[in-house]
Every structure is written in C-alpha cells, then in structure tokens.
Design an enzyme around this catalytic site. Structure first.
Site, short mmCIF file in Angstrom:
data_model
loop_
_atom_site.label_atom_id
_atom_site.label_comp_id
_atom_site.label_asym_id
_atom_site.label_seq_id
_atom_site.Cartn_x
_atom_site.Cartn_y
_atom_site.Cartn_z
NE ARG A 81 -2.55 0.94 3.59
CZ ARG A 81 -3.20 0.84 4.80
NH1 ARG A 81 -4.35 0.86 4.58
NH2 ARG A 81 -2.65 1.08 5.67
CE LYS A 183 -2.40 4.92 7.01
NZ LYS A 183 -3.60 5.19 7.51
#
Length: 339
Positions: A81, A183
């Site tokens: 991620r 993120k």
C-alpha cells in the site's frame, strides 16, 4: 526489562521510545538505513513534504503473542500500500523486503515498550516517506526520507470494543479522482475540522459519503466501514476514493472463510440503513469499533444496540485479534515473526 507503564490504561498517543529507523534516498537509490535515538528530523526548509504535501505514511502493529513471541500482522500488505501511495505522489517506492526488515529492527530495538500479552495493548508502528531537500518549484523532490517510529498504544476509541455513535459529515474526505485511495497526509488534514465538529456534538467521529453523489457511505473517520445485512451478508463499500484497509480485507476473508458468510464490496446507501443489523468501523488503529448509531441530518439510525456489541461483529473481532495475538491459526503468510 519492560518499561514502567500502565499497560492496561494506554490511550492512543505518542510515547517516545528508544530507537527508530531512518533511510535516505539520494542519487536515485536508498541507502542501507540505520537505527537512531534521535526522534527529531532535520530537513531543508524547501522540503516538498512541507510545501506541496509530498508525503505518505502507514500504520501497523506488533503483538506480544500468547507464547511470548512477537507478531507482525501482514506487513507485506502495508509495504504494497505504501508503494502505491508513493507511486501516486511521484516518490521512490520502498521495496517490500526493506520495509519489513525495517519494521523488525524497530520492534526488536524497542521490545521493552511492547505491552505484555493479555493487556490488550500493542506496539504501533508508523512508517512514512517524505520529500526533502532544497526545493521551491512545484515538482517532485530529488531526495527522500523513509523512517519508522513506534509507540505503545491501547484502544483508538475510548472504551475498546464498545459501540460508538457517528454523524454524517457535509464535508468530503477526498475528490472522486483524487488521492483518497492513497494514505497521504492531506486526506487526514481535511478531516480534522469535520472530526472536531463531530466530537463537539458528542459523536465518536464523522462519516463521509461518496464525493460524487453524497448518497453512499465511504469511510468512517480514518477507518473503513462494514455492515452485516439482516440475511447475514458482510458488505463493505467499494469506491476508487476509499483507502484500501488491510483490516477490512482481512475481515472480508475471515467473514467468508471462517464465519461462512457471503461477502461483498459494493454500494452502501445512506438511506438504506434499515437493511443492516450490525455495522462497524475497522482499521489498524481502530481494529473494530462497533457502530451503535448514525446521525444523518434529522434522522438517527440504531443498528444492533448503542450499548452492546452485535454477535457477528464480536465473532469477527475475536477471530481477528485471536490471529494477531497468536491464539488462533492464521491464514498462510499473515503473520511475520520478529522473534
């Protein structure tokens, strides 16, 4: 020796630990990285992280297992991620092997801060990548820092596994084709105001609807949303502007393979909450927080209970935490041992 800390009453706040990892990207490559006692970053005033938001971060935990060993939960997924976040912001990716090895080093160097098994506490790791160096124009930096620090934590929401109430925000968390799936700090900076307004009205946090139509639930504060339908299906929203939560995808797997539920990523319409008997927020920090009720304008919808945890949510929580703390058999490759 374990530190003199009130393990059972830990909140979710910063406690300085002994060592953190830092690695520098320069001349097109990452250096070997090292552990340091210095918890202050020394960066140029022209760093792109400061001016243009060229930065991203991750969150994962280390767990003291029942047998005394130390578990990391699916760190390869955090590495992947972070690589996607870096790609979105034109930053160099941190290789998975480097990421996991750095996590292990930080946990091993700060083992005395790892809460003992049975206290419910964990050691929270915060990896991040920031653009640094002498810059002034709007462009990607030439130099970067990858660092990981850790801190012992308890429950993100007060009370642990207890239902909390949330309120639908009029603000958007992310743009339809923006950075919602990465993120990055900007997503969280924009959530501070609606989060503060929600807490002022005595809700745990804000719920964000899809930015395009404002008809579907996307995220719950800094966590993902899930719900259990009245016919026992596990559903969680699907959207390109939702952060892909590692906890959520773990719950999708466990709901299907351990609880035998039908699972679905799809639309969760805010005006169809009557279809669900339970709901929750999930993420590394929140783990699972049952949602007691949702305030949407003048309407307040209660799910299973405002005071008691629904049975399916409780079963998912027990399964997930059991795996993380070494009490239940983990699916293959979900647990990485630090020691």
């Amino acid at each position: 020796m374990p530190k003199d800390i009130d393990w059972k009453n830990l909140g979710f706040s910063y406690i300085k630990t002994d060592k953190r990892y830092i690695s520098y990207f320069k001349d097109g490559k990452w250096d070997e990285g090292t552990l340091t006692e210095d918890n202050v970053l020394h960066i140029s005033e022209g760093s792109t992280a400061l001016h243009y938001g060229q930065q991203c971060f991750e969150g994962l935990k280390a767990y003291r297992a029942k047998d005394g060993s130390i578990n990391l939960f699916r760190p390869d997924q955090n590495a992947l991620r972070m690589q996607k976040s870096c790609e979105r912001l034109l930053m160099p990716q941190v290789p998975t092997e480097k990421f996991i090895e750095a996590c292990k080093q930080v946990v091993a160097a700060n083992e005395d801060y790892l809460p003992p098994y049975g206290t419910g506490g964990t050691l929270y790791l915060r990896p991040f990548v920031i653009g640094v160096g002498d810059n002034v124009g709007v462009q990607a930096a030439d130099e970067y820092i990858f660092s990981i620090f850790c801190t012992p934590v308890g429950a993100y929401f007060k009370g642990g596994l207890q239902p909390a109430n949330f309120i639908v925000s009029e603000f958007d968390r992310a743009a339809p084709r923006g950075t919602g799936a990465a993120k990055v700090g900007g997503n969280y900076a924009s959530s501070l105001l609606p989060g503060k307004e929600a807490k002022k009205r005595e809700f745990a946090d804000a719920i964000y609807l899809d930015p395009a139509s404002h008809t579907k639930i996307e995220e719950v504060g800094a966590a993902n949303f899930f719900a259990i339908t009245k016919d026992d299906r596990f559903i969680t929203p699907f959207s390109p502007s939702i952060l892909p939560s590692i906890t959520k995808y773990s719950l999708l797997y466990l709901a299907e393979h351990r609880l035998g539920l039908e699972v679905e990523e799809g639309d969760v319409y805010i005006d169809q909450l009557d279809d669900f008997k339970e709901a929750g927020a999930c993420g590394t920090a929140a783990v699972i927080t049952p949602i007691g009720g949702i305030q949407n304008g003048e309407d307040f919808h209660v799910f299973y209970s405002e005071t008691e945890v629904g049975p399916v949510t409780k079963e998912l929580y027990d399964e997930l935490c059991g795996i993380q703390f070494g009490e239940r058999q983990a699916p293959e490759d979900w647990i990485v041992k630090v020691k």
